[in-house]
Design an enzyme around this catalytic site. Sequence first.
Site, PDB file in Angstrom:
ATOM      1  N   ASN A   9       0.876  -1.170   0.000  1.00  0.00           N
ATOM      2  CA  ASN A   9       0.000   0.000   0.000  1.00  0.00           C
ATOM      3  C   ASN A   9       0.914   1.220   0.000  1.00  0.00           C
ATOM      4  OD1 ASN A   9      -1.770   2.071   0.456  1.00  0.00           O
ATOM      5  ND2 ASN A   9      -2.405   1.398   2.502  1.00  0.00           N
ATOM      6  N   TRP A  10       1.044   1.840  -1.149  1.00  0.00           N
ATOM      7  CA  TRP A  10       1.978   2.973  -1.276  1.00  0.00           C
ATOM      8  C   TRP A  10       1.447   4.235  -0.611  1.00  0.00           C
ATOM      9  CZ3 TRP A  10       4.006   2.762  -7.049  1.00  0.00           C
ATOM     10  CH2 TRP A  10       4.928   1.700  -7.161  1.00  0.00           C
ATOM     11  N   LYS A  11       0.164   4.239  -0.251  1.00  0.00           N
ATOM     12  CA  LYS A  11      -0.436   5.437   0.340  1.00  0.00           C
ATOM     13  C   LYS A  11      -0.148   6.642  -0.565  1.00  0.00           C
ATOM     14  CE  LYS A  11      -0.191   3.173   4.777  1.00  0.00           C
ATOM     15  NZ  LYS A  11      -0.129   3.234   6.218  1.00  0.00           N
ATOM     16  N   HIS A  95      -9.640   1.117   4.846  1.00  0.00           N
ATOM     17  CA  HIS A  95      -8.372   1.306   5.566  1.00  0.00           C
ATOM     18  C   HIS A  95      -8.612   2.249   6.748  1.00  0.00           C
ATOM     19  CE1 HIS A  95      -4.265   2.410   6.499  1.00  0.00           C
ATOM     20  NE2 HIS A  95      -3.885   1.332   5.831  1.00  0.00           N
ATOM     21  N   GLU A  97      -6.940   4.614   7.862  1.00  0.00           N
ATOM     22  CA  GLU A  97      -6.689   6.037   7.563  1.00  0.00           C
ATOM     23  C   GLU A  97      -7.909   6.659   6.888  1.00  0.00           C
ATOM     24  OE1 GLU A  97      -2.949   5.490   5.536  1.00  0.00           O
ATOM     25  OE2 GLU A  97      -2.045   4.884   7.440  1.00  0.00           O
ATOM     26  N   GLU A 167      -5.376  -4.938  10.495  1.00  0.00           N
ATOM     27  CA  GLU A 167      -4.331  -3.934  10.727  1.00  0.00           C
ATOM     28  C   GLU A 167      -4.599  -3.195  12.033  1.00  0.00           C
ATOM     29  OE1 GLU A 167      -2.314  -2.663   6.783  1.00  0.00           O
ATOM     30  OE2 GLU A 167      -4.041  -1.372   7.108  1.00  0.00           O
ATOM     31  N   GLY A 173       2.726   2.155  10.717  1.00  0.00           N
ATOM     32  CA  GLY A 173       3.716   3.213  10.553  1.00  0.00           C
ATOM     33  C   GLY A 173       4.437   3.591  11.829  1.00  0.00           C
ATOM     34  N   SER A 213       3.557  -2.331  10.208  1.00  0.00           N
ATOM     35  CA  SER A 213       5.008  -2.446  10.376  1.00  0.00           C
ATOM     36  C   SER A 213       5.553  -3.809   9.956  1.00  0.00           C
ATOM     37  CB  SER A 213       5.420  -2.093  11.813  1.00  0.00           C
ATOM     38  OG  SER A 213       5.052  -0.749  12.106  1.00  0.00           O
ATOM     39  N   GLY A 234       2.801  -1.121   4.206  1.00  0.00           N
ATOM     40  CA  GLY A 234       3.000   0.272   3.838  1.00  0.00           C
ATOM     41  C   GLY A 234       4.465   0.548   3.555  1.00  0.00           C
ATOM     42  N   GLY A 235       5.177   1.066   4.562  1.00  0.00           N
ATOM     43  CA  GLY A 235       6.554   1.536   4.410  1.00  0.00           C
ATOM     44  C   GLY A 235       7.482   0.578   3.669  1.00  0.00           C
TER      45      GLY A 235
HETATM   46  P1  13P Z   1       3.112   0.218   7.576  1.00  0.00           P
HETATM   47  O1  13P Z   1       3.542  -1.104   6.963  1.00  0.00           O
HETATM   48  O2  13P Z   1       3.899   1.383   7.078  1.00  0.00           O
HETATM   49  O3  13P Z   1       3.015   0.120   9.059  1.00  0.00           O
HETATM   50  O4  13P Z   1       1.610   0.480   7.033  1.00  0.00           O
HETATM   51  C1  13P Z   1       0.655  -0.512   7.205  1.00  0.00           C
HETATM   52  C2  13P Z   1      -0.550  -0.144   6.425  1.00  0.00           C
HETATM   53  O5  13P Z   1      -1.301   0.740   6.796  1.00  0.00           O
HETATM   54  C3  13P Z   1      -0.798  -0.860   5.169  1.00  0.00           C
HETATM   55  O6  13P Z   1      -2.082  -0.623   4.695  1.00  0.00           O
END
Ligand code: 13P
Length: 253
Positions: A9-11, A95, A97, A167, A173, A213, A234-235
């Site tokens: 997920n590149w956000k 998600h 967010e 999640e 993050g 993470s 994500g990251g």
């Molecule tokens: P991180 O892997 O950066 O913690 O993000 C998780 C996430 O929200 C994936 O959708």
Amino acid sequence: MRKPIIAGNWKMYKSFDEAIDFIDAIRNALPDKDKVDAVVCAPAIYLPALVVETEETALAIGAQNMHFENEGAFTGEISPAMLAGINVDYVILGHSERREMFNETDQAVNKKVRAALTNGIVPIICCGETLEEREAGSTAQKVAGQITAALAGFTAEEVAHMVLAYEPIWAIGTGKTATADDANETCGAIRSVVEELFGTETAAEVRIQYGGSVKPENIVELLSKEHIDGALVGGASLQADSYLKLLEAAANA
Ligand code: 13P
């Protein structure tokens, strides 16, 4: 045996050139599609180019959100029919967010899941608890509520082909990962909800990812657990080398 699925997920990260460079860096190193489903969920504006760039590869492209209507006066929104029209295969829905910052409700998520299926897009449906909810002991209750609402009105056959993603919000993050056992316990609780609502066969088929993470250093242990069938990342999905390491680990899980 459930095939693992790793979704990046590149956000809201990466320039267009960086997105194309990423695809170039991984296109010849992707593991066999029989071993792992590899997905990148990119910013919407890059989707048409990325779908074309990845046409002959084992990488599938996903969106990070969409509206539930196929068309209408919804300024700024992108519809499921538009995504399907350019051959986007997956969409992340609900998600945390989007729930927290864009007021996405369980009801909206449910409508989006329906719209995804109608348009032949695989939904990756997210759920997860806040730190306060975890400390209050209400993790299982929170995710059960979110999953029950998201899956309302679907058949067992439809649910079997969806992807669910657990999640924990406090692990996103932050560098804090749920322990593999804690993650497995909650993924198991989600599978039990699916079993209660749709039966044993569907519960055995539906894939459940862990997210929060996830990185090359912890993916092997997470994937060794009974109820964890992949990761939503994500990251660690932003760099080609760490994304490939995650795929390799899943292909060998
Ligand atoms: P991180 O892997 O950066 O913690 O993000 C998780 C996430 O929200 C994936 O959708």
